[in-house]
Design a protein around this motif. Structure first.
Motif, PDB file in Angstrom:
ATOM      1  N   LYS A  75       0.830  -1.203   0.000  1.00 24.40           N
ATOM      2  CA  LYS A  75       0.000   0.000   0.000  1.00 24.40           C
ATOM      3  C   LYS A  75       0.866   1.255   0.000  1.00 24.40           C
ATOM      4  N   ALA A  76       2.005   1.206   0.695  1.00 25.22           N
ATOM      5  CA  ALA A  76       2.918   2.354   0.734  1.00 25.22           C
ATOM      6  C   ALA A  76       3.586   2.574  -0.622  1.00 25.22           C
ATOM      7  N   GLY A  77       3.663   1.528  -1.429  1.00 26.98           N
ATOM      8  CA  GLY A  77       4.187   1.662  -2.783  1.00 26.98           C
ATOM      9  C   GLY A  77       5.694   1.575  -2.900  1.00 26.98           C
ATOM     10  N   LYS A  78       6.394   1.249  -1.805  1.00 24.59           N
ATOM     11  CA  LYS A  78       7.839   1.073  -1.864  1.00 24.59           C
ATOM     12  C   LYS A  78       8.289   0.198  -0.714  1.00 24.59           C
ATOM     13  N   ARG A  79       9.442  -0.436  -0.907  1.00 23.59           N
ATOM     14  CA  ARG A  79       9.989  -1.287   0.150  1.00 23.59           C
ATOM     15  C   ARG A  79      10.564  -0.422   1.266  1.00 23.59           C
ATOM     16  N   LEU A  80      10.140  -0.713   2.477  1.00 27.12           N
ATOM     17  CA  LEU A  80      10.572   0.047   3.644  1.00 27.12           C
ATOM     18  C   LEU A  80      11.360  -0.788   4.635  1.00 27.12           C
ATOM     19  N   LEU A  81      11.458  -2.108   4.386  1.00 32.54           N
ATOM     20  CA  LEU A  81      12.017  -3.006   5.397  1.00 32.54           C
ATOM     21  C   LEU A  81      13.078  -3.921   4.813  1.00 32.54           C
ATOM     22  N   GLN A  82      14.138  -4.126   5.596  1.00 33.37           N
ATOM     23  CA  GLN A  82      15.129  -5.175   5.330  1.00 33.37           C
ATOM     24  C   GLN A  82      15.067  -6.159   6.485  1.00 33.37           C
ATOM     25  N   LEU A  83      14.942  -7.444   6.162  1.00 34.61           N
ATOM     26  CA  LEU A  83      14.813  -8.485   7.179  1.00 34.61           C
ATOM     27  C   LEU A  83      16.170  -9.123   7.462  1.00 34.61           C
ATOM     28  N   SER A 139      16.555  -2.926   0.062  1.00 36.26           N
ATOM     29  CA  SER A 139      16.838  -4.111  -0.746  1.00 36.26           C
ATOM     30  C   SER A 139      17.375  -5.191   0.184  1.00 36.26           C
ATOM     31  N   GLY A 140      17.664  -6.362  -0.384  1.00 35.42           N
ATOM     32  CA  GLY A 140      18.067  -7.479   0.455  1.00 35.42           C
ATOM     33  C   GLY A 140      16.835  -8.267   0.896  1.00 35.42           C
ATOM     34  N   PRO A 141      16.940  -9.121   1.907  1.00 39.38           N
ATOM     35  CA  PRO A 141      15.802  -9.912   2.371  1.00 39.38           C
ATOM     36  C   PRO A 141      14.610  -9.001   2.704  1.00 39.38           C
ATOM     37  N   SER A 142      13.444  -9.373   2.207  1.00 41.81           N
ATOM     38  CA  SER A 142      12.286  -8.480   2.255  1.00 41.81           C
ATOM     39  C   SER A 142      11.172  -8.997   3.159  1.00 41.81           C
ATOM     40  N   SER A 143      10.139  -8.169   3.298  1.00 39.95           N
ATOM     41  CA  SER A 143       8.930  -8.594   4.012  1.00 39.95           C
ATOM     42  C   SER A 143       8.308  -9.804   3.332  1.00 39.95           C
ATOM     43  N   TRP A 144       8.343  -9.821   1.990  1.00 44.08           N
ATOM     44  CA  TRP A 144       7.812 -10.970   1.271  1.00 44.08           C
ATOM     45  C   TRP A 144       8.591 -12.230   1.618  1.00 44.08           C
ATOM     46  N   ASP A 145       9.912 -12.132   1.687  1.00 45.01           N
ATOM     47  CA  ASP A 145      10.723 -13.289   2.087  1.00 45.01           C
ATOM     48  C   ASP A 145      10.310 -13.770   3.481  1.00 45.01           C
ATOM     49  N   ASN A 179       2.032 -29.688   2.510  1.00 47.62           N
ATOM     50  CA  ASN A 179       2.313 -28.843   1.360  1.00 47.62           C
ATOM     51  C   ASN A 179       2.300 -27.370   1.752  1.00 47.62           C
ATOM     52  N   VAL A 180       3.058 -26.575   1.010  1.00 48.18           N
ATOM     53  CA  VAL A 180       3.130 -25.136   1.236  1.00 48.18           C
ATOM     54  C   VAL A 180       2.520 -24.437   0.021  1.00 48.18           C
ATOM     55  N   VAL A 181       1.472 -23.665   0.266  1.00 51.52           N
ATOM     56  CA  VAL A 181       0.810 -22.931  -0.807  1.00 51.52           C
ATOM     57  C   VAL A 181       1.200 -21.455  -0.691  1.00 51.52           C
ATOM     58  N   ILE A 182       1.868 -20.957  -1.718  1.00 53.02           N
ATOM     59  CA  ILE A 182       2.372 -19.585  -1.697  1.00 53.02           C
ATOM     60  C   ILE A 182       1.593 -18.744  -2.706  1.00 53.02           C
ATOM     61  N   PRO A 183       0.972 -17.648  -2.261  1.00 56.44           N
ATOM     62  CA  PRO A 183       0.210 -16.793  -3.186  1.00 56.44           C
ATOM     63  C   PRO A 183       1.129 -16.133  -4.214  1.00 56.44           C
ATOM     64  N   GLN A 184       0.515 -15.475  -5.185  1.00 53.20           N
ATOM     65  CA  GLN A 184       1.281 -14.772  -6.204  1.00 53.20           C
ATOM     66  C   GLN A 184       2.068 -13.631  -5.571  1.00 53.20           C
ATOM     67  N   GLN A 185       3.318 -13.505  -5.955  1.00 56.53           N
ATOM     68  CA  GLN A 185       4.193 -12.488  -5.398  1.00 56.53           C
ATOM     69  C   GLN A 185       3.813 -11.101  -5.938  1.00 56.53           C
ATOM     70  N   PRO A 186       3.625 -10.114  -5.056  1.00 54.33           N
ATOM     71  CA  PRO A 186       3.318  -8.757  -5.524  1.00 54.33           C
ATOM     72  C   PRO A 186       4.467  -8.195  -6.362  1.00 54.33           C
ATOM     73  N   ALA A 187       4.149  -7.334  -7.301  1.00 52.66           N
ATOM     74  CA  ALA A 187       5.150  -6.759  -8.185  1.00 52.66           C
ATOM     75  C   ALA A 187       6.228  -6.006  -7.421  1.00 52.66           C
ATOM     76  N   LEU A 188       5.889  -5.447  -6.257  1.00 49.91           N
ATOM     77  CA  LEU A 188       6.836  -4.687  -5.465  1.00 49.91           C
ATOM     78  C   LEU A 188       8.084  -5.490  -5.125  1.00 49.91           C
ATOM     79  N   TYR A 189       7.942  -6.799  -4.985  1.00 46.49           N
ATOM     80  CA  TYR A 189       9.047  -7.638  -4.524  1.00 46.49           C
ATOM     81  C   TYR A 189       9.716  -8.421  -5.646  1.00 46.49           C
ATOM     82  N   ARG A 190       9.316  -8.224  -6.885  1.00 47.39           N
ATOM     83  CA  ARG A 190       9.914  -8.998  -7.974  1.00 47.39           C
ATOM     84  C   ARG A 190      11.242  -8.399  -8.397  1.00 47.39           C
TER      85      ARG A 190
END
Length: 336
Positions: free
Chosen positions: A113-121, A297-303, A325-336
């Motif tokens: 929603k913020a439209g940019k990556r704000l976090l490094q994990l 950049s680097g490890p992300s919230s999506w990771d 099994n692990v079901v993973i939703p489609q990755q948002p474009a922000l993290y591609r």
């Protein structure tokens, strides 16, 4: 520009990072520290010439802080991260992102929603020279198609507060992320095996060791030995078996000696010792991005979210011993 860091959580890893900021990292200083233990916060603040806070929200919103560094316990991460997002401040968060996948999804949604990556994990192994060399070997052609990966995660001991669930959420979580990093693909299933024998050093509530079996999208099979009371040291292993050749982490010893008693190698006793270089590199990476006003950049919230999904499947297997099994939703474009 000197980045003013507000650090939350003054336990073992928080204090290790404080020393890092003081002695290694360039371009930043810790201007504020926060802990629910007021005495601890006051003592550490005095030692590092920082301002003490006892409430994380107050510290995050303070003008003394440009960026937030979270070293608190997992259950409070979500609230602290979302507070930092609302304040528009970049965040470094130690793993896990959150204890559950549902909470991690809330963070992903807020960041999208913020439209940019704000976090490094804080998956520091991605910054380790050994793992980076393994990735180069995998991405090259010498190994051929990857068949298997053998991992081991051994601690000399764990405290009484360490639970069986933490073997998945706190220990195996590193292997889960590094598997995705090395292979550039997701894990699709998890099974946790409990060997009949357990070490006499394990407390009654722990089954130790455990074996976790992962499978990825392309069919690579990974076995991960979790032995958290191995006694002799902190020992991390990873061998990648390809169709043509194998590659593995070296012993990564800190020092070796030769004497009339023979050859001897010092073995790291903690993650802070074994991965000191990786910790240095990941923190400097974060600071550089903040200082230069670059998107995280680097490890992300999506990771973190995907790892939490795998951990949830692992916890289910821990209870029933079945493959989940692990079901993973489609990755948002922000993290591609």
């Amino acid at each position: 520009m000197t980045v003013k860091i507000g650090l939350i959580g003054l336990g073992m890893i928080g204090r290790d990072h404080l020393k890092r900021f003081q002695n290694v990292i360039t371009g930043a200083q810790v201007s504020a520290v926060c802990d629910i233990n007021q005495t601890t916060a006051d003592v550490i603040a005095s030692e590092y010439n920082a301002t003490a806070f006892y409430d994380a929200e107050e510290m995050i919103n303070s003008e003394l802080v440009d960026a937030v560094f979270i070293c608190s316990i997992g259950p409070v991460h979500k609230t602290q991260i979302l507070t930092a997002f609302r304040a528009g401040k970049p965040v470094f968060c130690e793993k896990p992102l959150t204890p559950t996948a549902d909470e991690s999804k809330e963070i992903v949604d807020a960041e999208v929603k913020a439209g940019k990556r704000l976090l490094q994990l804080g998956f520091m192994r991605r910054f380790d020279p050994g793992y980076q060399a393994l990735k180069q070997a995998i991405d090259g052609s010498e190994l051929g198609d990857i068949m298997l990966i053998h991992c081991a995660h051994r601690n000399p001991s764990v405290p009484e507060s360490y639970t069986l669930e933490m073997a998945v959420n706190d220990s195996a979580t590193h292997e889960i992320d590094i598997i995705r990093y090395l292979l550039n693909e997701n894990i699709t299933s998890v099974r946790v095996d409990k060997p009949r024998k357990k070490t006499r050093r394990a407390l009654p509530h722990l089954q130790d060791p455990l074996i976790v079996i992962f499978e990825t999208e392309s069919g690579v099979r990974i076995d991960d030995e979790l032995f958290v009371n191995c006694h002799y040291g902190y020992d991390i292993r990873c061998e990648v078996v390809g169709e043509n050749a194998t590659a593995a982490l070296t012993e990564q010893q800190v020092i070796s000696t030769r004497s009339n008693s023979g050859n001897a190698q010092h073995i790291a006793q903690s993650c802070m010792e074994r991965f000191a270089t990786a910790y240095d590199r990941e923190v400097q990476h974060f600071v550089d991005n903040v200082r230069d006003r670059r998107e995280m950049s680097g490890p992300s919230s999506w990771d973190g979210y995907v790892v939490a999904l795998v951990c949830d499947a692992g916890l289910a297997s821990l209870k029933d011993g079945a493959k989940h099994n692990v079901v993973i939703p489609q990755q948002p474009a922000l993290y591609r």
